[in-house]
Write a protein that holds these residues in place. Structure first.
Motif, PDB file in Angstrom:
ATOM      1  N   ARG A  11      28.015  49.145  52.347  1.00 45.96           N
ATOM      2  CA  ARG A  11      27.016  50.189  52.115  1.00 45.96           C
ATOM      3  C   ARG A  11      27.006  50.637  50.656  1.00 45.96           C
ATOM      4  NH1 ARG A  11      30.058  55.175  55.351  1.00 45.96           N
ATOM      5  NH2 ARG A  11      31.658  55.566  53.755  1.00 45.96           N
ATOM      6  N   ASP A  12      28.201  50.718  50.030  1.00 49.91           N
ATOM      7  CA  ASP A  12      28.259  51.168  48.643  1.00 49.91           C
ATOM      8  C   ASP A  12      27.662  50.135  47.697  1.00 49.91           C
ATOM      9  OD1 ASP A  12      29.499  53.499  49.469  1.00 49.91           O
ATOM     10  OD2 ASP A  12      31.525  52.721  49.146  1.00 49.91           O
ATOM     11  N   GLU A  13      27.916  48.861  47.979  1.00 48.76           N
ATOM     12  CA  GLU A  13      27.335  47.801  47.150  1.00 48.76           C
ATOM     13  C   GLU A  13      25.821  47.791  47.281  1.00 48.76           C
ATOM     14  OE1 GLU A  13      31.156  44.728  47.512  1.00 48.76           O
ATOM     15  OE2 GLU A  13      29.416  44.532  48.852  1.00 48.76           O
ATOM     16  N   ILE A  14      25.323  47.958  48.492  1.00 47.98           N
ATOM     17  CA  ILE A  14      23.874  47.973  48.720  1.00 47.98           C
ATOM     18  C   ILE A  14      23.239  49.164  48.031  1.00 47.98           C
ATOM     19  CG2 ILE A  14      22.110  48.317  50.504  1.00 47.98           C
ATOM     20  CD1 ILE A  14      23.916  46.580  52.337  1.00 47.98           C
ATOM     21  N   SER A  15      23.872  50.315  48.136  1.00 47.97           N
ATOM     22  CA  SER A  15      23.325  51.513  47.481  1.00 47.97           C
ATOM     23  C   SER A  15      23.261  51.338  45.973  1.00 47.97           C
ATOM     24  CB  SER A  15      24.184  52.729  47.836  1.00 47.97           C
ATOM     25  OG  SER A  15      24.106  53.015  49.213  1.00 47.97           O
ATOM     26  N   ALA A  16      24.289  50.714  45.405  1.00 47.27           N
ATOM     27  CA  ALA A  16      24.311  50.500  43.955  1.00 47.27           C
ATOM     28  C   ALA A  16      23.215  49.537  43.531  1.00 47.27           C
ATOM     29  CB  ALA A  16      25.679  49.969  43.530  1.00 47.27           C
ATOM     30  N   LYS A  19      19.839  51.324  43.720  1.00 50.03           N
ATOM     31  CA  LYS A  19      19.687  52.264  42.603  1.00 50.03           C
ATOM     32  C   LYS A  19      19.366  51.535  41.302  1.00 50.03           C
ATOM     33  CE  LYS A  19      21.950  56.191  40.371  1.00 50.03           C
ATOM     34  NZ  LYS A  19      23.173  57.047  40.337  1.00 50.03           N
ATOM     35  N   ALA A  20      19.897  50.314  41.174  1.00 49.26           N
ATOM     36  CA  ALA A  20      19.647  49.522  39.966  1.00 49.26           C
ATOM     37  C   ALA A  20      18.275  48.861  39.965  1.00 49.26           C
ATOM     38  CB  ALA A  20      20.736  48.458  39.824  1.00 49.26           C
ATOM     39  N   GLY A  21      17.504  49.027  41.049  1.00 50.56           N
ATOM     40  CA  GLY A  21      16.155  48.471  41.104  1.00 50.56           C
ATOM     41  C   GLY A  21      16.070  47.079  41.682  1.00 50.56           C
ATOM     42  N   CYS A  22      17.074  46.664  42.428  1.00 54.58           N
ATOM     43  CA  CYS A  22      17.087  45.329  43.019  1.00 54.58           C
ATOM     44  C   CYS A  22      15.959  45.185  44.044  1.00 54.58           C
ATOM     45  CB  CYS A  22      18.434  45.090  43.692  1.00 54.58           C
ATOM     46  SG  CYS A  22      18.612  43.459  44.451  1.00 54.58           S
ATOM     47  N   PRO A  23      15.157  44.141  43.972  1.00 57.87           N
ATOM     48  CA  PRO A  23      14.151  43.899  45.017  1.00 57.87           C
ATOM     49  C   PRO A  23      14.826  43.437  46.311  1.00 57.87           C
ATOM     50  CG  PRO A  23      13.667  42.680  42.991  1.00 57.87           C
ATOM     51  CD  PRO A  23      15.064  43.147  42.888  1.00 57.87           C
ATOM     52  N   VAL A  24      14.184  43.696  47.439  1.00 57.94           N
ATOM     53  CA  VAL A  24      14.698  43.251  48.719  1.00 57.94           C
ATOM     54  C   VAL A  24      13.584  42.531  49.473  1.00 57.94           C
ATOM     55  CG1 VAL A  24      14.222  45.484  49.826  1.00 57.94           C
ATOM     56  CG2 VAL A  24      15.933  43.940  50.820  1.00 57.94           C
ATOM     57  N   VAL A  25      13.928  41.372  50.033  1.00 60.29           N
ATOM     58  CA  VAL A  25      12.975  40.532  50.748  1.00 60.29           C
ATOM     59  C   VAL A  25      13.219  40.664  52.248  1.00 60.29           C
ATOM     60  CG1 VAL A  25      12.133  38.174  51.103  1.00 60.29           C
ATOM     61  CG2 VAL A  25      12.853  38.921  48.817  1.00 60.29           C
ATOM     62  N   VAL A  26      12.143  40.883  53.008  1.00 61.65           N
ATOM     63  CA  VAL A  26      12.216  41.004  54.467  1.00 61.65           C
ATOM     64  C   VAL A  26      11.552  39.765  55.069  1.00 61.65           C
ATOM     65  CG1 VAL A  26      11.647  42.423  56.469  1.00 61.65           C
ATOM     66  CG2 VAL A  26      12.060  43.517  54.248  1.00 61.65           C
ATOM     67  N   PRO A  27      12.328  38.811  55.610  1.00 62.82           N
ATOM     68  CA  PRO A  27      11.744  37.588  56.185  1.00 62.82           C
ATOM     69  C   PRO A  27      11.297  37.821  57.628  1.00 62.82           C
ATOM     70  CG  PRO A  27      14.043  37.273  55.455  1.00 62.82           C
ATOM     71  CD  PRO A  27      13.799  38.743  55.568  1.00 62.82           C
ATOM     72  N   LEU A  28      10.099  37.380  57.950  1.00 65.81           N
ATOM     73  CA  LEU A  28       9.526  37.559  59.282  1.00 65.81           C
ATOM     74  C   LEU A  28       9.293  36.191  59.925  1.00 65.81           C
ATOM     75  CD1 LEU A  28       6.837  40.247  58.374  1.00 65.81           C
ATOM     76  CD2 LEU A  28       9.243  40.594  58.982  1.00 65.81           C
ATOM     77  N   CYS A 106      17.426  53.696  52.123  1.00 67.20           N
ATOM     78  CA  CYS A 106      18.572  53.087  51.430  1.00 67.20           C
ATOM     79  C   CYS A 106      18.445  53.185  49.909  1.00 67.20           C
ATOM     80  CB  CYS A 106      18.702  51.620  51.816  1.00 67.20           C
ATOM     81  SG  CYS A 106      19.348  51.299  53.462  1.00 67.20           S
ATOM     82  N   GLY A 107      17.259  53.471  49.426  1.00 67.46           N
ATOM     83  CA  GLY A 107      17.048  53.607  47.995  1.00 67.46           C
ATOM     84  C   GLY A 107      16.265  52.493  47.348  1.00 67.46           C
ATOM     85  N   PHE A 108      15.807  51.508  48.128  1.00 68.92           N
ATOM     86  CA  PHE A 108      15.057  50.396  47.544  1.00 68.92           C
ATOM     87  C   PHE A 108      13.647  50.831  47.170  1.00 68.92           C
ATOM     88  CE2 PHE A 108      18.420  48.206  49.847  1.00 68.92           C
ATOM     89  CZ  PHE A 108      18.817  47.271  48.898  1.00 68.92           C
TER      90      PHE A 108
END
Length: 261
Positions: A11-16, A19-28, A106-108
């Motif tokens: 959870r801490d790695e994901i939050s960081a 916060k740093a602006g990492c994009p996240v991909v949701v595969p369907l 989550c902050g994304f």
């Protein structure tokens, strides 16, 4: 970042990363009938492979994460054939919105939906729109065949059958390349009753007929003649196109003025 997979991190790695602006991909994807010769997990096998390799390649330019593939989609038009798990369209829209809301919490601030099943597309696009209306975020959405359409034309994918079609020669070639042991080659017919009205209109239009939304007997074209060699070429072509889109989309987001506060 040691892994592209959201679910490999704490959870801490994901939050960081959020916060740093990492994009996240949701595969369907989906779990649904694919004729008498392909596994019901076809869309999920293909989608997971494409997303994994495209996000890995794109991450060499812009670090990004991929959440677990959503392996049940909106497949009500397949239920009558058996072997299908489906959300209703209204439920699926809410599922996608809840996933998006979870990522926002989550902050994304860069959320990208990448689709591998046609029945998901409208709800996916609506979700991306709704999230961008409700929150100070960037969103994007696309189906892999739209991103790779021109490139697949260049490698003559349409000569084997409808692209992407449903359980026809195109998808059969992909599964032969990825999981050949799951293809029931003895049930691969060499002829099929065609429905020329399927996907015949200009982009953005729809024509449908009760019981035949994905072709006669639940698939669009004859799988006979599909080869693993074709499948490997198509997958390489798709992954390259999806990678380019992910990178260009994230670069465009980075050039905007959205705050990550």
């Amino acid at each position: 970042m040691n892994s592209i997979f959201f679910h490999h991190h704490t959870r801490d790695e994901i939050s960081a990363m959020a916060k740093a602006g990492c994009p996240v991909v949701v595969p369907l994807a989906a779990t649904e009938q694919h004729g008498p010769h392909l596994p019901v997990y076809t869309d999920s096998i293909i989608g997971e492979h494409i997303v994994t390799h495209a996000v890995q390649q794109a991450s060499a330019v812009i670090p990004m994460l991929a959440v677990p593939v959503l392996t049940i989609g909106c497949s009500e038009h397949h239920l009558s054939f058996g072997g299908t798990l489906s959300f209703s369209s209204s439920t699926y829209l809410n599922v996608l919105r809840d996933i998006g809301e979870s990522l926002v919490t989550c902050g994304f601030r860069k959320i990208i939906f990448l689709n591998g099943h046609g029945g998901n597309a409208h709800m996916m696009n609506q979700t991306a729109n709704d999230l961008a209306v409700l929150h100070s975020v960037w969103t994007a959405s696309a189906s892999y065949w739209n991103l790779a359409g021109a490139a697949l034309q260049r490698v003559n994918a349409h000569e084997s059958g409808m692209v992407p079609g449903h359980a026809g020669a195109f998808e059969t070639a992909l599964i032969l390349a990825l999981r050949p042991e799951l293809v029931r080659t003895e049930h691969m017919s060499d002829r099929h009753a065609m429905r020329p009205w399927i996907n015949s209109g200009p982009p953005g239009t729809f024509i449908g007929k009760h019981g035949e939304l994905t072709g006669f007997d639940g698939y669009t074209d004859a799988p006979y003649g599909a080869t693993a060699e074709q499948g490997r070429l198509y997958l390489t072509t798709i992954i390259a196109a999806v990678t380019d889109w992910l990178v260009s989309t994230c670069e465009a987001m980075d050039k905007g003025d959205l705050s990550y506060e």
